[in-house]
Design a protein around this motif. Structure first.
Motif, PDB file in Angstrom:
ATOM      1  N   LYS A   6      99.279 -40.602 -26.537  1.00  0.00           N
ATOM      2  CA  LYS A   6     100.425 -39.987 -25.858  1.00  0.00           C
ATOM      3  C   LYS A   6      99.989 -38.869 -24.910  1.00  0.00           C
ATOM      4  O   LYS A   6     100.551 -37.768 -24.888  1.00  0.00           O
ATOM      5  CB  LYS A   6     101.443 -39.468 -26.880  1.00  0.00           C
ATOM      6  N   VAL A   7      98.967 -39.166 -24.121  1.00  0.00           N
ATOM      7  CA  VAL A   7      98.431 -38.184 -23.171  1.00  0.00           C
ATOM      8  C   VAL A   7      99.354 -38.073 -21.970  1.00  0.00           C
ATOM      9  O   VAL A   7      99.730 -39.081 -21.350  1.00  0.00           O
ATOM     10  CB  VAL A   7      97.016 -38.581 -22.715  1.00  0.00           C
ATOM     11  N   SER A   8      99.716 -36.854 -21.619  1.00  0.00           N
ATOM     12  CA  SER A   8     100.546 -36.589 -20.445  1.00  0.00           C
ATOM     13  C   SER A   8      99.885 -35.512 -19.600  1.00  0.00           C
ATOM     14  O   SER A   8      99.123 -34.683 -20.103  1.00  0.00           O
ATOM     15  CB  SER A   8     101.948 -36.130 -20.853  1.00  0.00           C
ATOM     16  N   TYR A   9     100.194 -35.556 -18.298  1.00  0.00           N
ATOM     17  CA  TYR A   9      99.690 -34.525 -17.397  1.00  0.00           C
ATOM     18  C   TYR A   9     100.733 -34.255 -16.325  1.00  0.00           C
ATOM     19  O   TYR A   9     101.288 -35.178 -15.732  1.00  0.00           O
ATOM     20  CB  TYR A   9      98.386 -34.954 -16.730  1.00  0.00           C
ATOM     21  N   ALA A  10     100.986 -32.970 -16.084  1.00  0.00           N
ATOM     22  CA  ALA A  10     101.933 -32.552 -15.048  1.00  0.00           C
ATOM     23  C   ALA A  10     101.335 -31.400 -14.262  1.00  0.00           C
ATOM     24  O   ALA A  10     100.603 -30.567 -14.804  1.00  0.00           O
ATOM     25  CB  ALA A  10     103.260 -32.120 -15.672  1.00  0.00           C
ATOM     26  N   TYR A  11     101.630 -31.390 -12.958  1.00  0.00           N
ATOM     27  CA  TYR A  11     101.268 -30.246 -12.137  1.00  0.00           C
ATOM     28  C   TYR A  11     102.556 -29.721 -11.523  1.00  0.00           C
ATOM     29  O   TYR A  11     103.267 -30.420 -10.817  1.00  0.00           O
ATOM     30  CB  TYR A  11     100.231 -30.611 -11.076  1.00  0.00           C
ATOM     31  N   GLY A  12     102.874 -28.487 -11.876  1.00  0.00           N
ATOM     32  CA  GLY A  12     104.176 -27.956 -11.491  1.00  0.00           C
ATOM     33  C   GLY A  12     105.282 -28.756 -12.174  1.00  0.00           C
ATOM     34  O   GLY A  12     105.232 -29.002 -13.385  1.00  0.00           O
ATOM     35  N   GLU A  13     106.249 -29.189 -11.394  1.00  0.00           N
ATOM     36  CA  GLU A  13     107.337 -29.981 -11.946  1.00  0.00           C
ATOM     37  C   GLU A  13     107.087 -31.481 -11.834  1.00  0.00           C
ATOM     38  O   GLU A  13     107.917 -32.294 -12.252  1.00  0.00           O
ATOM     39  CB  GLU A  13     108.655 -29.622 -11.229  1.00  0.00           C
ATOM     40  N   THR A  14     105.949 -31.862 -11.284  1.00  0.00           N
ATOM     41  CA  THR A  14     105.634 -33.272 -11.082  1.00  0.00           C
ATOM     42  C   THR A  14     104.833 -33.813 -12.266  1.00  0.00           C
ATOM     43  O   THR A  14     103.767 -33.285 -12.593  1.00  0.00           O
ATOM     44  CB  THR A  14     104.810 -33.474  -9.798  1.00  0.00           C
ATOM     45  N   VAL A  15     105.366 -34.840 -12.908  1.00  0.00           N
ATOM     46  CA  VAL A  15     104.673 -35.483 -14.022  1.00  0.00           C
ATOM     47  C   VAL A  15     103.870 -36.657 -13.467  1.00  0.00           C
ATOM     48  O   VAL A  15     104.427 -37.593 -12.897  1.00  0.00           O
ATOM     49  CB  VAL A  15     105.673 -35.982 -15.092  1.00  0.00           C
ATOM     50  N   ALA A  16     102.546 -36.600 -13.615  1.00  0.00           N
ATOM     51  CA  ALA A  16     101.676 -37.653 -13.089  1.00  0.00           C
ATOM     52  C   ALA A  16     101.461 -38.764 -14.107  1.00  0.00           C
ATOM     53  O   ALA A  16     101.459 -39.944 -13.764  1.00  0.00           O
ATOM     54  CB  ALA A  16     100.336 -37.068 -12.669  1.00  0.00           C
ATOM     55  N   LEU A  17     101.263 -38.390 -15.367  1.00  0.00           N
ATOM     56  CA  LEU A  17     101.047 -39.349 -16.448  1.00  0.00           C
ATOM     57  C   LEU A  17     101.941 -38.988 -17.616  1.00  0.00           C
ATOM     58  O   LEU A  17     102.150 -37.801 -17.900  1.00  0.00           O
ATOM     59  CB  LEU A  17      99.588 -39.330 -16.915  1.00  0.00           C
ATOM     60  N   ARG A  18     102.439 -40.007 -18.317  1.00  0.00           N
ATOM     61  CA  ARG A  18     103.312 -39.740 -19.461  1.00  0.00           C
ATOM     62  C   ARG A  18     102.989 -40.692 -20.612  1.00  0.00           C
ATOM     63  O   ARG A  18     103.009 -41.904 -20.465  1.00  0.00           O
ATOM     64  CB  ARG A  18     104.784 -39.894 -19.061  1.00  0.00           C
ATOM     65  N   ASP A  19     102.639 -40.111 -21.747  1.00  0.00           N
ATOM     66  CA  ASP A  19     102.478 -40.848 -23.013  1.00  0.00           C
ATOM     67  C   ASP A  19     101.509 -42.028 -22.900  1.00  0.00           C
ATOM     68  O   ASP A  19     101.810 -43.151 -23.315  1.00  0.00           O
ATOM     69  CB  ASP A  19     103.837 -41.341 -23.518  1.00  0.00           C
ATOM     70  N   VAL A  20     100.341 -41.782 -22.326  1.00  0.00           N
ATOM     71  CA  VAL A  20      99.335 -42.834 -22.177  1.00  0.00           C
ATOM     72  C   VAL A  20      98.469 -42.890 -23.440  1.00  0.00           C
ATOM     73  O   VAL A  20      97.877 -41.889 -23.838  1.00  0.00           O
ATOM     74  CB  VAL A  20      98.454 -42.573 -20.942  1.00  0.00           C
ATOM     75  N   SER A  21      98.393 -44.071 -24.037  1.00  0.00           N
ATOM     76  CA  SER A  21      97.606 -44.261 -25.260  1.00  0.00           C
ATOM     77  C   SER A  21      96.714 -45.487 -25.122  1.00  0.00           C
ATOM     78  O   SER A  21      97.154 -46.525 -24.631  1.00  0.00           O
ATOM     79  CB  SER A  21      98.525 -44.434 -26.479  1.00  0.00           C
ATOM     80  N   PHE A  22      95.470 -45.352 -25.556  1.00  0.00           N
ATOM     81  CA  PHE A  22      94.532 -46.484 -25.614  1.00  0.00           C
ATOM     82  C   PHE A  22      93.290 -46.044 -26.377  1.00  0.00           C
ATOM     83  O   PHE A  22      93.039 -44.855 -26.572  1.00  0.00           O
ATOM     84  CB  PHE A  22      94.134 -46.970 -24.212  1.00  0.00           C
TER      85      PHE A  22
END
Length: 241
Positions: A6-22
């Motif tokens: 469930k890896v997520s990454y955001a910069y400011g208010e922009t979410v680039a990745l959400r809940d990535v699992s592998f």
């Protein structure tokens, strides 16, 4: 080698990745595909420790990901060669930075087939030769994890296939864990034992395929997997993730 939950990454208010699992087992290859702007390069940056995850858990070799991990090597799309250094000097750059013997650079240049070009300058090389230097620089460090961001996108079709074959041969010899970001579905199927398909931004996992067709462009399973990945990619583009 890599565990993402469930890896997520955001910069400011922009979410680039959400809940990535592998999971990527040690010594295996993972190809990552998805539409432009979906966070593929961001995912590499997270694995390399260049960016901090916003949420979730990301482990490399059983430990939380850290910047400057000695066993991780990153190859960028533009090769990253220094124009004022020779082929050999570029291949040895990482070794010199770490104050290690540079003999491994010579071995790496032989492994990628350009030892005879060691005294040339980057501007004297073709695109494929420059990419071989970039790969040699990474291999010289003896990495256990190799990250590649669209490494062959600027090459012509024949040179691209040649470089894919070279990478596959190196992987089979070294069994280095590999994560490859690409826009090419056929490249992903040729090189990835697993294929991770991301949706449009924010990038989410549309599907994760186990790929028995890796390394064989002529197999029926190869063409079947290409179609499956294409269908999943279209689903992700159209918002079906």
């Amino acid at each position: 080698m890599i565990k993402a939950r469930k890896v997520s990454y955001a910069y400011g208010e922009t979410v680039a990745l959400r809940d990535v699992s592998f999971d990527l087992p040690r010594g295996q290859t993972l190809a990552v595909v998805g539409p432009s702007g979906c966070g593929k390069t961001t995912l590499l940056g997270l694995i390399a420790g260049l960016l901090p995850i916003t949420a979730g858990e990301l482990l490399v070799d059983g430990a939380p990901v850290q910047p400057r991990r000695p066993g991780t090597a990153l190859i960028l799309q533009d090769y990253g060669l220094l124009p004022w250094k020779t082929v050999r000097e570029n291949a040895a750059l990482g070794l010199r930075i770490r104050r290690l013997p540079v003999d491994a650079a010579d071995q790496a240049l032989r492994e990628v087939g350009i030892a005879d070009l060691a005294r040339r300058w980057p501007h004297q090389l073709s695109g494929g030769q420059q990419q071989r230097v970039a790969i040699a620089r990474a291999l010289a460090l003896g990495p256990d994890l190799l990250l590649m961001d669209e490494p062959f996108s600027a090459l012509d079709a024949l040179t691209r296939e040649e470089m894919q074959d070279l990478l596959l041969a190196i992987w089979r010899k070294r069994q280095t864990s590999l994560v490859l970001v690409t826009h090419s579905i056929t490249e992903a199927v040729y090189l990835g034992q697993q294929i991770l398909v991301l949706s449009r931004r924010p990038g989410r996992v549309v599907d994760l395929f186990a790929n028995p067709a890796v390394g064989d462009r002529r197999a029926d399973a190869f063409h079947s997997m290409v179609n499956r990945v294409r269908d999943a990619l279209e689903k992700g583009v159209n918002g079906g993730a």
